[in-house]
Design a protein around this motif. Structure first.
Motif, short mmCIF file in Angstrom:
data_model
loop_
_atom_site.label_atom_id
_atom_site.label_comp_id
_atom_site.label_asym_id
_atom_site.label_seq_id
_atom_site.Cartn_x
_atom_site.Cartn_y
_atom_site.Cartn_z
N ASN A 170 -29.53 17.54 74.08
CA ASN A 170 -28.42 16.98 73.94
C ASN A 170 -27.25 17.22 75.02
OD1 ASN A 170 -26.32 15.06 73.21
ND2 ASN A 170 -26.19 15.97 71.21
N PRO A 171 -27.13 16.67 75.97
CA PRO A 171 -26.30 16.93 76.76
C PRO A 171 -24.76 16.81 76.48
CG PRO A 171 -27.25 14.89 77.64
CD PRO A 171 -27.66 15.15 76.41
N LEU A 172 -24.43 16.22 75.06
CA LEU A 172 -23.15 16.09 74.69
C LEU A 172 -22.95 17.35 73.61
CD1 LEU A 172 -22.88 12.26 74.09
CD2 LEU A 172 -22.40 13.58 76.16
N ASP A 173 -23.86 18.24 73.43
CA ASP A 173 -23.48 19.24 72.77
C ASP A 173 -22.26 20.00 73.10
OD1 ASP A 173 -25.81 19.45 71.08
OD2 ASP A 173 -26.56 20.93 72.12
N ALA A 174 -21.30 20.53 72.18
CA ALA A 174 -20.16 21.12 72.25
C ALA A 174 -20.30 22.56 72.94
CB ALA A 174 -19.22 21.16 70.91
N GLY A 175 -21.32 23.24 72.50
CA GLY A 175 -21.60 24.62 72.87
C GLY A 175 -20.51 25.55 72.08
N ARG A 176 -20.80 26.58 72.31
CA ARG A 176 -19.86 27.68 71.75
C ARG A 176 -18.39 28.01 72.26
NH1 ARG A 176 -24.11 32.84 70.85
NH2 ARG A 176 -25.79 31.41 70.64
N TRP A 191 -14.24 17.10 75.02
CA TRP A 191 -14.06 15.74 75.27
C TRP A 191 -14.24 15.41 76.59
CZ3 TRP A 191 -11.81 11.56 77.45
CH2 TRP A 191 -11.78 10.52 77.00
N SER A 192 -13.35 16.11 77.41
CA SER A 192 -13.44 15.79 78.95
C SER A 192 -14.93 16.26 79.47
CB SER A 192 -12.25 16.54 79.73
OG SER A 192 -12.40 17.87 79.44
N ARG A 193 -15.75 17.09 78.91
CA ARG A 193 -16.76 17.44 79.60
C ARG A 193 -17.79 16.26 79.28
NH1 ARG A 193 -19.47 21.28 76.96
NH2 ARG A 193 -17.96 22.84 77.16
N ARG A 194 -17.87 15.97 77.90
CA ARG A 194 -18.72 14.74 77.62
C ARG A 194 -18.30 13.53 78.53
NH1 ARG A 194 -17.92 15.65 71.18
NH2 ARG A 194 -19.66 17.23 70.75
N THR A 233 -24.53 11.75 70.11
CA THR A 233 -25.90 11.80 70.88
C THR A 233 -25.69 10.64 72.21
OG1 THR A 233 -27.11 10.61 69.65
CG2 THR A 233 -27.29 12.98 69.48
N ILE A 234 -26.37 10.77 72.99
CA ILE A 234 -26.17 9.54 73.94
C ILE A 234 -26.49 8.48 73.29
CG2 ILE A 234 -27.38 8.69 76.05
CD1 ILE A 234 -26.83 11.08 77.42
N PRO A 235 -27.52 8.04 72.27
CA PRO A 235 -27.78 6.71 71.83
C PRO A 235 -26.46 6.44 71.04
CG PRO A 235 -29.67 8.28 71.39
CD PRO A 235 -28.55 9.22 72.08
N ASP A 236 -25.91 7.27 70.36
CA ASP A 236 -24.63 6.86 69.49
C ASP A 236 -23.77 6.00 70.66
OD1 ASP A 236 -25.67 8.07 67.37
OD2 ASP A 236 -24.72 9.87 67.91
N VAL A 237 -23.50 6.65 71.82
CA VAL A 237 -22.57 6.18 72.72
C VAL A 237 -23.20 4.81 73.39
CG1 VAL A 237 -21.46 6.52 75.03
CG2 VAL A 237 -21.98 8.47 73.61
N TRP A 323 -24.86 20.58 79.94
CA TRP A 323 -25.45 21.47 78.73
C TRP A 323 -24.95 22.88 79.14
CZ3 TRP A 323 -29.76 24.66 77.19
CH2 TRP A 323 -30.05 24.49 76.07
N LEU A 324 -25.34 23.37 80.30
CA LEU A 324 -25.23 24.76 80.64
C LEU A 324 -23.80 25.05 80.80
CD1 LEU A 324 -27.71 25.49 83.61
CD2 LEU A 324 -27.67 26.44 81.36
N GLU A 325 -22.92 24.17 81.20
CA GLU A 325 -21.59 24.43 81.32
C GLU A 325 -20.94 24.76 80.21
OE1 GLU A 325 -18.39 21.47 82.83
OE2 GLU A 325 -19.96 21.14 83.95
#
Ligand SMILES: Nc1ncnc2c1ncn2[C@@H]1O[C@H](COP(=O)(O)OP(=O)(O)OP(=O)(O)O)[C@@H](O)[C@H]1O
Ligand SMILES: [Mg+2]
Length: 468
Positions: A170-176, A191-194, A233-237, A323-325
């Protein structure tokens, strides 16, 4: 050839004949009265200071005659790469050490060379050996899947992505959240990364920059889903774009019907990741977690199919690097390399290049060294016409790489390489004839010709000829 004019210390028994043979002609060097080479020495055995005529000698002679004056490489602090062809010494490199010592202005690296010249091997040697120094490595772009065995060998992990494979990110994961960042600031960063990722996906698929109304539609769609679910997730958007929330539209002073029209193209563009050829890869909660403690994490995108599917590869890279970011943006995470192998395949659209450039600008703050691997420098020009945004962005990436590692280049590339990198005639002649694994390492104001030295295990591990 090199010339020297120096004062040096010479023990009794110096070979005057050699010095005379090395002298250049009288026409080259104005002769001045020289001090006598040997003076009566009252304190026998003492080393005396002598002057030598200006003279020329080959580097082979100079490295023996003047061992302490030879180019000393980049110091001993770093990762062993191989041997410095001219001095015969060991060549070590570490972008963070050099950056601290102000030898380079940023830690990013451009690696270029013809097919099979040893680009990937050079990067693999640098990364795997750097792990012993505590550095980590991420490879978000590996379209041939050749880093998988390397990651396994160093105790890292590989994420395999492709249609029909079970892994989903999920590329919209917030991460740690990094410990140094408070909750409010973290919410803004996430928010800005997403938002940046969604914009890149839409622009990349549409092949044009978004219009102002489309930006608004995307902003409101993301705000709607962020307020409704914790982990969007992307489908939500996509749903929020097709059926905008009336309350959010009202808050922005817009009618829902207008907002639906404004966001329609963006919705269709992003929908490709949900229902199109990339479905199943980025359209739901992640099935794997990114472990930032691993020494190496690679993303095998060979399952996307080789050849012409560069667009899918670009969208995958955009999602995967976002996602890596989340992990990379933690400045306390240590020094990390990020490798874009076969980077020329993803350098085709302005949206992704813009994102790459933003990431690269932050590399110093994050302790990240980006390594971009291309065949030739004209790959950077091939991204767009002269004067286009994509072209300017790609050439900006070159300017953001303080270290340029040039393996062999085709003859027709030499003059462009020389003018872009400001190489001397001797350096250009060297690049034209470099054998496999030997490269010109060009740093600001300094350059070295380095032969990559590989251990027998590395030869086996880095081999990419097996498929042949
Ligand atoms: N120093 C070296 N000496 C001898 N062979 C080498 C050396 N470095 C690499 N090779 C061999 O050359 C082959 C190609 O190397 P590598 O995959 O690193 O090249 P590349 O430039 O990344 O190729 P491509 O353009 O296909 O990605 C490999 O099988 C590797 O083992
Ligand atoms: Mg390669």
């Amino acid at each position: 050839m090199a010339s020297q004019r120096s004062a040096y210390y010479e023990a009794d028994g110096a070979d005057r004949a050699t010095r005379r043979a090395n002298r250049t002609s009288a026409a080259d060097v104005p002769r001045k009265p020289q001090p006598r080479a040997f003076e009566a020495d009252p304190g026998a055995g003492r080393v005396r200071r002598l002057r030598v005529d200006a003279h020329r000698a080959t580097t082979r002679v100079l490295r023996v005659a003047y061992p302490f004056l030879a180019e000393g490489g980049l110091g001993a602090d770093g990762t062993y790469i191989g041997s410095d062809v001219f001095s015969g010494g060991s060549f070590v490199y570490d972008p963070w050490v050099l950056y601290q010592g102000r030898a380079i202005t940023n830690p990013n690296i451009l690696l270029a060379g013809v097919i099979g010249s040893g680009k990937s091997s050079t990067a693999k040697a640098l990364l795997t050996r750097s792990i012993a120094l505590g550095h980590k490595a991420y490879v978000p772009c590996d379209p041939k899947g050749e880093w998988t065995s390397v990651a396994a060998a160093v105790g890292g992990a590989t994420i395999k992505l492709g249609p029909g494979l079970p892994t989903r990110l999920n590329p919209l994961d917030a991460g740690r959240r990094p410990s140094a960042v408070d909750a409010d600031e973290w919410a803004r960063i996430v928010w800005s990364r997403r938002r940046a990722l969604l914009g890149t996906l839409a622009e990349s698929t549409l092949g044009r920059p978004l219009a102002a109304v489309e930006h608004t539609a995307l902003d409101l769609a993301l705000e709607t889903v962020t307020s409704q679910v914790e982990s969007p997730t992307i489908p939500d958007v996509v749903v929020a774009l097709f059926t905008p929330d009336s309350a959010w539209a009202g808050r922005a002073g817009l009618k829902t019907t207008d907002l639906t029209d404004d966001g329609r193209s963006v919705a269709h563009a992003i929908r490709r990741l949900v229902h199109g050829d990339l479905s199943g890869m980025f359209d739901g909660p992640s099935t794997t977690e990114f472990d930032p403690t691993l020494p190496m994490v690679t993303l095998d995108s060979s399952w996307l199919g080789s050849g012409g599917n560069d667009e899918a590869l670009r969208l995958t890279l955009a999602c995967a690097s976002s996602w890596l970011e989340a992990a990379v943006a933690d400045p306390s995470g240590g020094n990390r390399y990020i490798v874009y192998d076969e980077g020329w395949r993803v350098m085709r659209d302005a949206a992704l290049l813009r994102r790459m450039q933003e990431q690269w600008k932050l590399s110093r703050a994050w302790g990240v060294s980006n390594i971009l691997i291309v065949h030739r420098l004209s790959d950077l020009a091939a991204v767009g016409d002269l004067g286009s945004e994509a072209r300017a962005l790609a050439e900006g990436l070159l300017a953001d790489c303080s270290t340029r590692i040039m393996l062999r280049q085709e003859p027709d590339q030499l003059s462009r390489t020389a003018s872009l990198l400001g190489l001397t005639d001797v350096e250009i002649a060297t690049i034209a004839k470099l054998p496999k694994g030997r490269a010109l390492w060009r740093l600001p104001n300094r350059s070295f010709v380095v032969q990559l030295v590989r251990h027998a295990r590395e030869v086996e591990l880095f081999d990419t000829d097996a498929r042949m």
